[in-house]
Design a protein around this motif. Structure first.
Motif, short mmCIF file in Angstrom:
data_model
loop_
_atom_site.label_atom_id
_atom_site.label_comp_id
_atom_site.label_asym_id
_atom_site.label_seq_id
_atom_site.Cartn_x
_atom_site.Cartn_y
_atom_site.Cartn_z
N LEU A 197 0.89 -1.08 -0.28
CA LEU A 197 -0.01 0.02 0.04
C LEU A 197 0.89 1.32 -0.06
O LEU A 197 0.62 2.15 -0.73
N THR A 198 1.82 1.15 0.77
CA THR A 198 2.88 2.45 0.66
C THR A 198 3.45 2.64 -0.47
O THR A 198 3.58 3.86 -0.98
N LYS A 199 3.99 1.77 -1.23
CA LYS A 199 4.43 1.83 -2.59
C LYS A 199 3.45 2.60 -3.62
O LYS A 199 3.64 3.30 -4.27
N ARG A 200 2.25 2.09 -3.37
CA ARG A 200 1.20 2.36 -4.46
C ARG A 200 0.74 3.78 -3.94
O ARG A 200 0.56 4.67 -4.95
N LEU A 201 0.74 4.30 -2.58
CA LEU A 201 0.39 5.56 -2.35
C LEU A 201 1.56 6.42 -2.71
O LEU A 201 1.34 7.45 -3.32
N PHE A 202 2.65 5.98 -2.59
CA PHE A 202 3.98 6.92 -3.16
C PHE A 202 3.85 7.07 -4.63
O PHE A 202 4.09 8.31 -4.98
N ILE A 203 3.69 6.15 -5.40
CA ILE A 203 3.41 6.42 -6.87
C ILE A 203 2.26 7.26 -7.21
O ILE A 203 2.53 8.25 -8.18
N VAL A 204 1.13 6.99 -6.66
CA VAL A 204 -0.06 8.14 -6.96
C VAL A 204 0.51 9.33 -6.58
O VAL A 204 0.03 10.32 -7.27
N ASN A 205 0.87 9.72 -5.10
CA ASN A 205 1.10 10.91 -4.84
C ASN A 205 2.52 11.56 -5.49
O ASN A 205 2.44 12.81 -5.79
N PHE A 206 3.04 10.77 -5.86
CA PHE A 206 4.34 11.38 -6.88
C PHE A 206 3.92 11.76 -8.13
O PHE A 206 4.36 12.99 -8.69
N ALA A 207 3.13 10.99 -8.78
CA ALA A 207 2.53 11.53 -10.07
C ALA A 207 1.78 12.86 -9.81
O ALA A 207 1.84 13.83 -10.48
N GLY A 208 1.01 13.04 -8.78
CA GLY A 208 0.03 14.10 -8.36
C GLY A 208 1.10 15.43 -8.20
O GLY A 208 0.95 16.53 -8.81
N ALA A 209 2.34 15.03 -7.52
CA ALA A 209 3.27 16.22 -7.25
C ALA A 209 3.90 16.70 -8.41
O ALA A 209 4.06 17.72 -8.60
N CYS A 210 4.07 15.52 -9.39
CA CYS A 210 4.70 15.94 -10.83
C CYS A 210 3.79 17.02 -11.26
O CYS A 210 4.23 17.78 -12.07
N ILE A 211 2.56 16.55 -11.44
CA ILE A 211 1.49 17.31 -12.10
C ILE A 211 1.39 18.76 -11.55
O ILE A 211 1.42 19.70 -12.09
#
Length: 137
Positions: free
Chosen positions: A3-17
């Motif tokens: 779950l932590t990795k999934r959250l990291f990926i989603v939030n990293f993508a959001g942070a990039c946007i």
């Protein structure tokens, strides 16, 4: 995948946007045109919600979404109040009076639209995190 990795990926993508929007000047525009500063309150609530999700506390997700949208709508109402508070129909007979009314309307619309945008984007971002958390269960 955890779950932590999934959250990291989603939030990293959001942070990039978000970084891309900042680089293009959109983020600065939104915060500078919200003279009520309610967008900062929305951002603080968003950051606290994201931090809680990463800490494993997820019971607040649905409430956070509602609060973020509600704060955006409150900003919308504040914007309309700002837009309408200085309208003096008697001053519309002069060019200077029309300019003052137009400036007031533009300032109010900046608050209304910008705070609503920040609230909606933050709520959407929290919603995606809630979807990731729910999919992991």
């Amino acid at each position: 995948m955890t779950l932590t990795k999934r959250l990291f990926i989603v939030n990293f993508a959001g942070a990039c946007i978000a970084a891309w929007a900042w680089w293009l000047g959109y983020v600065g525009f939104v915060y500078s045109h919200d003279i009520s500063r309610i967008s900062y309150v929305i951002t603080a609530l968003f950051a606290a919600s994201i931090a809680a999700i990463f800490a494993g506390r997820t019971a607040h997700i649905e409430r956070s979404e509602v609060w973020l949208v509600t704060l955006g709508l409150i900003g919308n109402v504040i914007g309309f109040i700002i837009a309408l508070q200085h309208i003096d129909t008697g001053s519309l007979g002069s060019a200077e009076g029309v300019q003052k009314v137009a400036a007031s309307l533009l300032a109010g619309m900046g608050v209304a639209f910008c705070s609503t945008l920040v609230g909606a984007v933050a709520a959407l971002w929290i919603s995606v995190n809630g979807w990731v958390v729910g999919a992991a269960k």
